[in-house]
Design a protein around this motif. Sequence first.
Motif, mmCIF file in Angstrom:
data_model
loop_
_atom_site.group_PDB
_atom_site.id
_atom_site.type_symbol
_atom_site.label_atom_id
_atom_site.label_comp_id
_atom_site.label_asym_id
_atom_site.label_seq_id
_atom_site.Cartn_x
_atom_site.Cartn_y
_atom_site.Cartn_z
ATOM 1 N N ASP A 78 -9.595 1.757 1.758
ATOM 2 C CA ASP A 78 -9.572 3.227 1.690
ATOM 3 C C ASP A 78 -10.962 3.815 1.429
ATOM 4 N N ASN A 79 -11.729 3.171 0.541
ATOM 5 C CA ASN A 79 -13.010 3.735 0.133
ATOM 6 C C ASN A 79 -14.196 3.278 0.959
ATOM 7 N N THR A 132 -7.756 -0.587 -1.918
ATOM 8 C CA THR A 132 -8.789 0.291 -2.465
ATOM 9 C C THR A 132 -10.091 0.142 -1.681
ATOM 10 N N SER A 160 -3.578 -3.854 -4.121
ATOM 11 C CA SER A 160 -4.365 -2.955 -4.969
ATOM 12 C C SER A 160 -5.872 -3.119 -4.757
ATOM 13 N N ILE A 161 -6.370 -4.322 -4.635
ATOM 14 C CA ILE A 161 -7.812 -4.520 -4.443
ATOM 15 C C ILE A 161 -8.197 -4.269 -2.990
ATOM 16 N N THR A 193 -4.708 -5.482 2.894
ATOM 17 C CA THR A 193 -5.014 -4.055 3.035
ATOM 18 C C THR A 193 -3.973 -3.180 2.344
ATOM 19 N N GLN A 201 -2.856 -9.077 -3.557
ATOM 20 C CA GLN A 201 -3.705 -7.990 -4.047
ATOM 21 C C GLN A 201 -4.914 -7.759 -3.133
#
Length: 89
Positions: free
Chosen positions: A82-83, A79, A75-76, A72, A69
């Motif tokens: 990406d952000n 995110t 999910s963590i 890259t 998780q």
Amino acid sequence: MSENFNVKPSGGMASDIKTPATAGVGAVKPKAMDAQGAIGHQFTEQGAIGGTAAKIGGPLASDGVIGKQFTTGGSIGGTVQDNMGGMKK
């Protein structure tokens, strides 16, 4: 009376000369939370946090239930990448 102040006769601009103080000026660098950045790198297998998790293994390994998780593609980690990742402008 003329004084010599070691003026460089070849012309050009002072900003063209690289010194230790200006070595990184203009370089494109990853943001801190990017996988290559100062903080994000610590969560990779080569970093302090991710490396410790990889040594423990099991669910904390990069292919484990928890560890994946934080990659890259997870999910963590995905995110965050990406952000808050990417390159500085």
